[in-house]
Structures are given as structure tokens and as C-alpha cells.
Design a protein around this motif. Sequence first.
Motif, short mmCIF file in Angstrom:
data_model
loop_
_atom_site.label_atom_id
_atom_site.label_comp_id
_atom_site.label_asym_id
_atom_site.label_seq_id
_atom_site.Cartn_x
_atom_site.Cartn_y
_atom_site.Cartn_z
N ALA A 36 0.81 -1.02 -0.12
CA ALA A 36 -0.09 -0.16 0.00
C ALA A 36 0.72 1.34 -0.06
N HIS A 37 1.95 1.14 0.13
CA HIS A 37 3.05 2.28 0.11
C HIS A 37 2.69 3.31 -0.91
N ARG A 38 2.61 4.52 -0.58
CA ARG A 38 2.70 5.79 -1.42
C ARG A 38 3.29 6.88 -0.68
N SER A 39 3.95 7.73 -1.71
CA SER A 39 4.55 8.92 -0.96
C SER A 39 3.48 9.95 -0.48
N VAL A 40 3.72 10.51 0.65
CA VAL A 40 2.66 11.45 1.07
C VAL A 40 3.54 12.98 1.05
N ARG A 41 2.75 13.87 0.53
CA ARG A 41 3.47 15.22 0.43
C ARG A 41 2.37 16.21 1.10
N ARG A 42 1.32 15.80 1.51
CA ARG A 42 0.51 16.85 2.49
C ARG A 42 0.11 16.09 3.60
N ASN A 92 12.68 24.30 -2.50
CA ASN A 92 11.51 24.78 -1.80
C ASN A 92 10.43 23.90 -1.73
N GLN A 93 10.51 22.33 -1.41
CA GLN A 93 9.53 21.70 -1.51
C GLN A 93 8.77 21.95 -0.16
N ARG A 94 7.42 22.46 -0.51
CA ARG A 94 6.50 22.80 0.95
C ARG A 94 6.47 21.65 1.84
N VAL A 158 7.78 10.75 3.00
CA VAL A 158 8.27 11.05 1.37
C VAL A 158 9.66 11.28 1.52
N TYR A 159 10.32 10.58 0.81
CA TYR A 159 11.90 10.66 0.77
C TYR A 159 12.10 12.00 -0.08
N ILE A 160 13.37 12.79 0.37
CA ILE A 160 13.63 13.83 -0.31
C ILE A 160 15.25 13.69 -0.71
N GLY A 161 15.34 13.25 -1.94
CA GLY A 161 16.86 13.41 -2.46
C GLY A 161 17.36 14.56 -2.78
N ALA A 162 16.34 15.69 -2.76
CA ALA A 162 17.04 17.11 -3.15
C ALA A 162 17.96 17.35 -2.00
N VAL A 199 -1.73 5.01 -4.66
CA VAL A 199 -0.66 4.04 -5.14
C VAL A 199 -0.16 4.05 -6.32
N LYS A 200 1.01 4.33 -6.68
CA LYS A 200 1.58 4.55 -8.01
C LYS A 200 2.13 3.16 -8.73
N PRO A 201 1.55 2.80 -9.74
CA PRO A 201 1.99 1.44 -10.38
C PRO A 201 3.38 1.42 -10.49
N ARG A 202 3.88 0.19 -10.65
CA ARG A 202 5.19 -0.21 -11.04
C ARG A 202 5.32 -0.69 -12.21
N LEU A 203 6.66 -0.90 -12.93
CA LEU A 203 6.97 -1.67 -13.93
C LEU A 203 6.51 -3.09 -13.70
C1 FMN Z 1 15.91 8.49 -2.69
C2 FMN Z 1 14.40 8.90 -3.08
C3 FMN Z 1 14.55 10.50 -3.20
C4 FMN Z 1 13.19 11.13 -3.56
N1 FMN Z 1 13.10 12.62 -3.41
C5 FMN Z 1 12.22 13.09 -3.64
C6 FMN Z 1 12.07 14.47 -3.50
O1 FMN Z 1 12.91 15.16 -3.32
N2 FMN Z 1 11.02 15.12 -3.57
C7 FMN Z 1 9.52 14.33 -3.67
O2 FMN Z 1 8.56 14.76 -3.79
N3 FMN Z 1 9.58 12.97 -3.82
C8 FMN Z 1 11.11 12.39 -3.66
N4 FMN Z 1 11.06 11.03 -3.74
C9 FMN Z 1 9.60 10.23 -4.17
C10 FMN Z 1 9.57 9.45 -5.23
O3 FMN Z 1 9.00 10.77 -6.41
C11 FMN Z 1 8.57 8.57 -5.21
O4 FMN Z 1 9.11 7.28 -4.28
C12 FMN Z 1 8.06 7.65 -6.63
O5 FMN Z 1 7.73 8.64 -7.55
C13 FMN Z 1 7.29 6.71 -6.58
O6 FMN Z 1 6.17 7.04 -5.83
P1 FMN Z 1 5.54 6.29 -4.50
O7 FMN Z 1 6.67 6.43 -3.56
O8 FMN Z 1 4.16 7.28 -4.23
O9 FMN Z 1 5.44 4.99 -4.91
C14 FMN Z 1 12.27 10.16 -3.43
C15 FMN Z 1 12.18 8.87 -3.49
C16 FMN Z 1 13.39 8.54 -3.04
C17 FMN Z 1 13.41 6.74 -3.19
#
Ligand code: FMN
Length: 275
Positions: A36-42, A92-94, A158-162, A199-203
Motif C-alpha cells: 500500500a506504500h505511496r509517498s505522502v506530500r500533504r 523549496n519543497q513545501r 516522502v523521501y527527499i533526494g533534493a 498507489v503509483k503503479p510500477r513496471l
Molecule cells: C531516494 C529518493 C529520493 C526522493 N526524492 C524526492 C524529492 O526530493 N521530492 C519528492 O517529492 N519526492 C521524492 N521521492 C519520492 C519519489 O518521487 C517516489 O517514491 C516515486 O515517485 C514513487 O512514488 P511512490 O513513493 O508514491 O510509490 C524520492 C524517493 C526516493 C526513493
Amino acid sequence: MTDHSADPDTVLFQRYRDPGFARPAQWNATLDVLMAHRSVRRFTDAPVSDETLATLVAAAQSASTSSNLQLWSVVAVRDPARKARLAGFCGNQRHIVEAPLFLVWLADFARLRQLAEDHGKPLDGQDFLEAGVLGCVDAALAAQNAVVAAESLGLGTVYIGAIRNRPEDVVHELALPRYAMPVFGMCVGRPDPSLSFDVKPRLPQRAVLHHETYDLPAQREEVARYEERVNAFYGEQAMAESWVARVLARMASGQSLTGRHRLREAWHNQGYELK
Ligand SMILES: Cc1cc2nc3c(=O)[nH]c(=O)nc-3n(C[C@H](O)[C@H](O)[C@H](O)COP(=O)(O)O)c2cc1C
């Protein structure tokens, strides 16, 4: 663990959008959380307590670690002004400002360096690329355990690679010692209940799973299939671009790396030779 609430067929359809995906023979609550994983940004402004943070870190420390070296650390940031400055370093990711807790995961040889110095021993192995790989792998495994733990508790992340866009600024902001290197950040908080996070589909698995030997040509068809499926998802999310266009644009040039083209130099500045 045997109890579970989600229907595996539904969960796996969301993950792949492939109506032909075979129903799994086994299922449990752990798989529910993982799939069920999905990134959350709010996020809501509900705080993440110190007790919960300790649980997330215990989950992180439960991950495997190369030779038990434990070459990672994490800095927990809650101060709004510091989060705002860090967000400024990260395009500037809110969500970094909005999340009650921002974690910065580090590849960290500072502890081992200090140990070697205290014992009057060499640590020349740290001069090699392997040291950077060890630190990044350890940090990623730990962080992902924390993600799964957080999601199992109803939190979103949500991860932040930035965080790698301007590493020296992050080093300064967090007072990181030499040999401690930011690998990624992570927002943690209660997902905003007024928004749905899909949920974002994968390959397709046939693109990523190889049996015995690797098959590249066969991946063309799978990528084309994925492009169709993920575009349906992007359409639902009112996101226009295709996956193919996105990934090609993301890695098109050094400039498209948003500052990370000079990562080797930033690692050097923190004491890694990466030979
Ligand atoms: C190492 C890493 C860095 C990421 N950096 C960012 C980021 O800087 N900003 C952001 O909004 N999402 C970031 N993400 C989230 C990815 O965009 C997200 O995991 C991907 O689009 C798949 O979506 P999901 O996690 O909802 O399945 C990052 C994910 C990973 C694993």
C-alpha cells in the motif's frame, strides 16, 4: 502475522494495473503495509512524538548493516525555521516545511574515524568508493525500515533526494562533522485526510525480474505496456506527462540533476576520497 484487511487482488491490481497478475498463494498484514506504500506530500500539523520517533529509529536499526559497521546516522529536525532553511536548499519543497518531522539520513564514517583515532589505528579503507557505497546502502536500508514502520502506524512519508542539491549548505545547517554525508531527507507526519494519495503503479515484473540470465531486449515491450498503464494513473491524478518523458528528462543532462552533478566534489569536501 496472519490477520489482514486488504484484498490481495485489489492491492496488486493497484500496484501493477495488470488484470492478469496471478493471485498470490500467501498473504499477510506485513504485505498489506508494503504493497500500500505511496509517498505522502500533504500533512496535518499533528506532531510526531519522541516515542514514535524512537520506534522508527528502532525499526531502522533493526535493518541489516554491512559487517555490523552501522555506518549511518539520522538527524531529526522539528524546528520550523530550520525546516524552512532546509526546504530552501531542496528546491523549496513545501512538504518539508509542512511535515512536523523532517529526518536527514546520513552516510556516516565520523563515528568510525573517531574510534580509529582514539585507538591510534589506520582507517585507510575509508578512502575508497566502497566506503561511500557502504554508507549509502546502510542509510537506505535503515531509512526504508523506518518508512515501513511509519506506514504501519498510519503515518505518511516522502523521501527527499533534493537534500543532495546543496550538500555543503546542509552540512553547515546541521553542524555535521567531517565524514558525515547527507544521503536523503524524509518528511514524516499524519497524511492530510482531505486528500487521497493513490498507489503509483510500477513496471511489470517481467521488466525487473530475470531468471538465471539478464534479458534487455524483452524489456521494450514491458516498458511500452507500463507506459500505457501508468498514463492511466497520471490521467487520474491530472498529471499530463508520460513516464518515458519524465525519466528521460530527469536524467537528460548534468543540469537536470539540479545541483547533484557535483556530488563527488561535495563528498570530497566531507573527507571521502572515493578512489
Ligand atoms: C531516494 C529518493 C529520493 C526522493 N526524492 C524526492 C524529492 O526530493 N521530492 C519528492 O517529492 N519526492 C521524492 N521521492 C519520492 C519519489 O518521487 C517516489 O517514491 C516515486 O515517485 C514513487 O512514488 P511512490 O513513493 O508514491 O510509490 C524520492 C524517493 C526516493 C526513493
